[in-house]
Design a protein around this motif. Structure first.
Motif, short mmCIF file in Angstrom:
data_model
loop_
_atom_site.label_atom_id
_atom_site.label_comp_id
_atom_site.label_asym_id
_atom_site.label_seq_id
_atom_site.Cartn_x
_atom_site.Cartn_y
_atom_site.Cartn_z
N VAL A 155 0.61 -1.40 -0.18
CA VAL A 155 0.18 0.22 -0.14
C VAL A 155 0.54 1.25 -0.36
O VAL A 155 0.84 2.25 0.13
CB VAL A 155 -0.33 0.35 1.31
CG1 VAL A 155 -1.83 -1.24 1.17
CG2 VAL A 155 0.14 0.20 2.50
N GLY A 156 2.42 1.28 0.50
CA GLY A 156 3.12 2.15 -0.03
C GLY A 156 3.28 3.13 1.25
O GLY A 156 3.75 3.96 1.41
N LYS A 157 3.39 2.31 2.60
CA LYS A 157 4.05 2.25 3.51
C LYS A 157 5.05 2.13 3.74
O LYS A 157 5.43 4.00 4.28
CB LYS A 157 3.71 1.22 4.93
CG LYS A 157 4.70 1.51 5.90
CD LYS A 157 4.01 0.33 6.98
CE LYS A 157 4.31 -0.99 6.37
NZ LYS A 157 5.82 -0.82 6.00
N SER A 158 6.47 2.53 3.42
CA SER A 158 7.57 2.41 2.95
C SER A 158 8.23 3.55 2.15
O SER A 158 8.25 4.39 2.84
CB SER A 158 8.46 1.13 2.87
OG SER A 158 8.53 -0.15 3.10
N ASN A 179 -3.36 6.06 0.43
CA ASN A 179 -2.38 5.58 -1.16
C ASN A 179 -3.10 5.40 -1.99
O ASN A 179 -3.52 4.64 -1.53
CB ASN A 179 -1.05 4.94 -0.20
CG ASN A 179 0.43 5.62 -0.97
OD1 ASN A 179 0.33 6.72 -1.56
ND2 ASN A 179 1.71 5.05 -0.25
N MET A 180 -2.35 5.76 -2.99
CA MET A 180 -2.94 5.95 -4.54
C MET A 180 -4.84 5.76 -4.85
O MET A 180 -5.22 5.31 -4.97
CB MET A 180 -3.11 3.88 -4.81
CG MET A 180 -1.27 3.67 -4.53
SD MET A 180 -1.41 1.80 -4.49
CE MET A 180 0.01 1.22 -3.28
N ALA A 181 -4.85 7.62 -4.33
CA ALA A 181 -6.59 7.57 -4.03
C ALA A 181 -6.54 7.92 -5.20
O ALA A 181 -7.61 7.58 -5.82
CB ALA A 181 -6.42 8.47 -3.58
N VAL A 182 -6.10 8.42 -6.56
CA VAL A 182 -6.39 8.22 -7.90
C VAL A 182 -5.03 8.69 -8.41
O VAL A 182 -4.62 8.85 -8.24
CB VAL A 182 -7.01 10.04 -7.67
CG1 VAL A 182 -6.46 11.27 -7.36
CG2 VAL A 182 -7.46 10.41 -9.55
N HIS A 183 -5.80 7.61 -9.90
CA HIS A 183 -5.00 8.34 -10.96
C HIS A 183 -5.11 9.56 -12.19
O HIS A 183 -6.38 9.25 -13.00
CB HIS A 183 -4.63 6.74 -11.64
CG HIS A 183 -3.70 7.23 -12.82
ND1 HIS A 183 -4.37 6.56 -14.15
CD2 HIS A 183 -2.00 6.56 -13.22
CE1 HIS A 183 -3.16 6.23 -15.34
NE2 HIS A 183 -1.83 7.07 -14.46
N ILE A 184 -3.93 9.93 -12.10
CA ILE A 184 -4.14 10.69 -13.66
C ILE A 184 -3.19 10.43 -15.19
O ILE A 184 -1.73 10.49 -14.63
CB ILE A 184 -3.52 12.34 -13.16
CG1 ILE A 184 -4.82 12.85 -11.94
CG2 ILE A 184 -3.66 13.27 -14.25
CD1 ILE A 184 -5.86 13.12 -12.09
N CYS A 185 -3.88 10.24 -15.76
CA CYS A 185 -3.87 10.11 -17.33
C CYS A 185 -2.73 10.81 -17.50
O CYS A 185 -2.72 11.67 -17.29
CB CYS A 185 -4.33 9.72 -18.14
SG CYS A 185 -3.62 9.17 -19.59
N GLY A 219 3.27 8.02 19.05
CA GLY A 219 1.64 8.45 18.02
C GLY A 219 2.10 7.14 16.95
O GLY A 219 3.31 6.94 16.41
N ALA A 220 0.89 7.10 16.51
CA ALA A 220 0.78 5.84 14.75
C ALA A 220 -0.13 6.18 13.48
O ALA A 220 -0.90 7.25 13.77
CB ALA A 220 0.79 4.54 15.38
N LEU A 221 0.43 6.07 12.61
CA LEU A 221 0.21 6.87 11.04
C LEU A 221 -0.39 5.22 10.56
O LEU A 221 0.58 4.98 10.16
CB LEU A 221 1.18 7.79 10.47
CG LEU A 221 0.29 7.96 8.87
CD1 LEU A 221 -0.13 9.20 9.48
CD2 LEU A 221 1.95 9.27 8.55
N ILE A 222 -1.70 5.43 10.36
CA ILE A 222 -2.27 4.09 9.46
C ILE A 222 -1.89 4.50 7.82
O ILE A 222 -2.52 5.46 6.98
CB ILE A 222 -3.23 3.63 9.53
CG1 ILE A 222 -3.33 3.47 11.37
CG2 ILE A 222 -3.72 2.45 9.28
CD1 ILE A 222 -2.80 2.25 11.34
N VAL A 223 -1.23 3.50 7.59
CA VAL A 223 -1.10 3.74 5.26
C VAL A 223 -2.23 2.43 4.77
O VAL A 223 -1.84 1.69 5.18
CB VAL A 223 0.10 3.84 4.73
CG1 VAL A 223 -0.03 4.10 3.25
CG2 VAL A 223 1.18 4.67 5.74
N THR A 224 -2.92 3.61 4.07
CA THR A 224 -4.01 1.82 3.35
C THR A 224 -3.79 2.62 1.84
O THR A 224 -4.39 3.67 1.68
CB THR A 224 -5.37 2.02 3.82
OG1 THR A 224 -6.13 1.00 3.51
CG2 THR A 224 -6.29 3.10 3.99
#
Length: 364
Positions: free
Chosen positions: A111-114, A270-276, A235-240
């Protein structure tokens, strides 16, 4: 001529909201000094988070507001960033040389965490903080590659007991990959991996860090639970991603941190939208609005919504993540905004913890 008072100065400051703290500087406790000499007003603010790219513009905005106050002939606003140690569970021992530990976690891999962790660390450093990053992903360490550290580089040993973190783009870096051959898989059971990681964390000679970003392994297994319980995580950050499957696993990550009393600072979608790149058409390849639903369910905020962009992948693979490859580009600005929001959430978390009433039980 109107007489300028401290109350009038504070009233002006209360009209402006810090976009990261979501409060005006007076209510947020940032006001440190007000000096009034006739029509000349001097104000000093202190932010508890790294905001090197924001504070000049913030000071100019407040200065403009004060100069419109009746009776003010000259105004100046000084904004400093002083990052304190934020509270962690009392039973967790502090890390030497580290003020605050931020865990970057995900319920599943891919999901792009790193990539998010690397750019977050670099963005915090660019905002003026002293930052380190620990690659805690034992089975798939990638921070060395992302940060351009040559294969086979080994940390120096200090006083025969401390690993000296490597340096990359102004950030201190430590990873299990630096202690083993890159082609050798870590064929370890959970307790072995957990013990090795704890040793790596506690025996690294971190040099006066404001923030240590920990790139957690994906999932909610033994390693993650041990790190959450034994490392003083502020604190923690959640990536999805917005995908339903990723959100299902991300919920488990939120629940894990909740059970070990570590506050979740927010969600990164992450990877919420792709723009061509050819026609500019926007497509939500992994679904839409999933991060917002997760955040709403657990009462936290979506701190960033990042696109699916080839540049992010190419720059990370090339050893120069987006924040250093294109520091003034729109993608880098998203990471800078994320960095400031993460630091500000730690400040808000500390303030809410301080505000909690103490409960005492007596036998009277």
């Amino acid at each position: 001529m109107s007489v300028v008072t401290r109350a009038a100065v504070e009233a002006v400051l209360r009209q402006y909201t810090d976009p990261h703290l979501d409060q005006d500087p007076v209510s947020a406790g940032c006001l440190r000094d007000v000096s009034i000499d006739g029509g000349r007003v001097r104000v000093r603010l202190e932010l508890g988070y790294a905001a090197g790219l924001f504070k000049a513009g913030w000071a100019a905005l407040l200065k403009s507001g004060l100069e419109n106050l009746a009776g003010v002939t000259e105004a100046s606003v000084q904004v400093d960033c002083v990052i304190p140690v934020h509270p962690v569970p009392a039973q967790t021992p502090a890390l030497a040389g580290v003020k605050n530990v931020i865990a970057v976690a995900s319920g599943k891999g891919g999901v792009g965490k790193s990539t998010t962790a690397a750019n977050l660390a670099l963005a915090l450093a660019r905002e003026g903080a002293r930052v380190g990053i620990l690659d805690a992903d034992v089975y798939g360490p990638s921070q060395g590659l992302m940060l351009g550290i040559p294969d086979g580089t080994r940390p120096q040993i200090k006083d025969q007991q401390w690993f000296v973190p490597l340096q990359a783009h102004g950030v201190q870096v430590m990873s299990m990959a630096f202690l083993a051959d890159e082609r050798t898989p870590m064929v370890w059971r959970g307790p072995m991996a957990s013990g090795a990681l704890l040793q790596l964390i506690t025996q690294s000679a971190w040099d006066n860090l404001d923030y240590l970003v920990v790139d957690m392994p994906p999932g909610t297994g033994d390693i993650q639970l041990t790190l959450a319980q034994k490392v003083p995580v502020a604190g923690a950050l959640i990536v999805t991603t917005p995908q339903d499957l990723a959100l299902l696993d991300a919920r488990k990550g939120v629940e894990m941190f909740t059970k070990v009393n570590i506050p979740v600072l927010g969600v990164v979608e992450n990877m919420a939208v792709h723009i061509c790149s050819n026609c500019g058409h926007a497509e939500h390849l992994f679904g839409e609005g999933g991060g917002a639903k997760l955040a709403e369910q657990y009462g936290v905020d979506v701190l960033a919504s990042l696109p699916l962009a080839m540049a992010i992948r190419e720059q990370a693979d090339g050893g120069k993540p987006t924040v250093v490859a294109e520091p003034d580009g729109p993608l880098a600005m998203l990471y800078q905004q994320l960095a400031r929001k993460v630091g500000a959430r730690l400040v808000r978390q500390a303030a809410s913890a301080t505000a909690m009433p103490s409960i005492s039980i007596s036998e009277d």
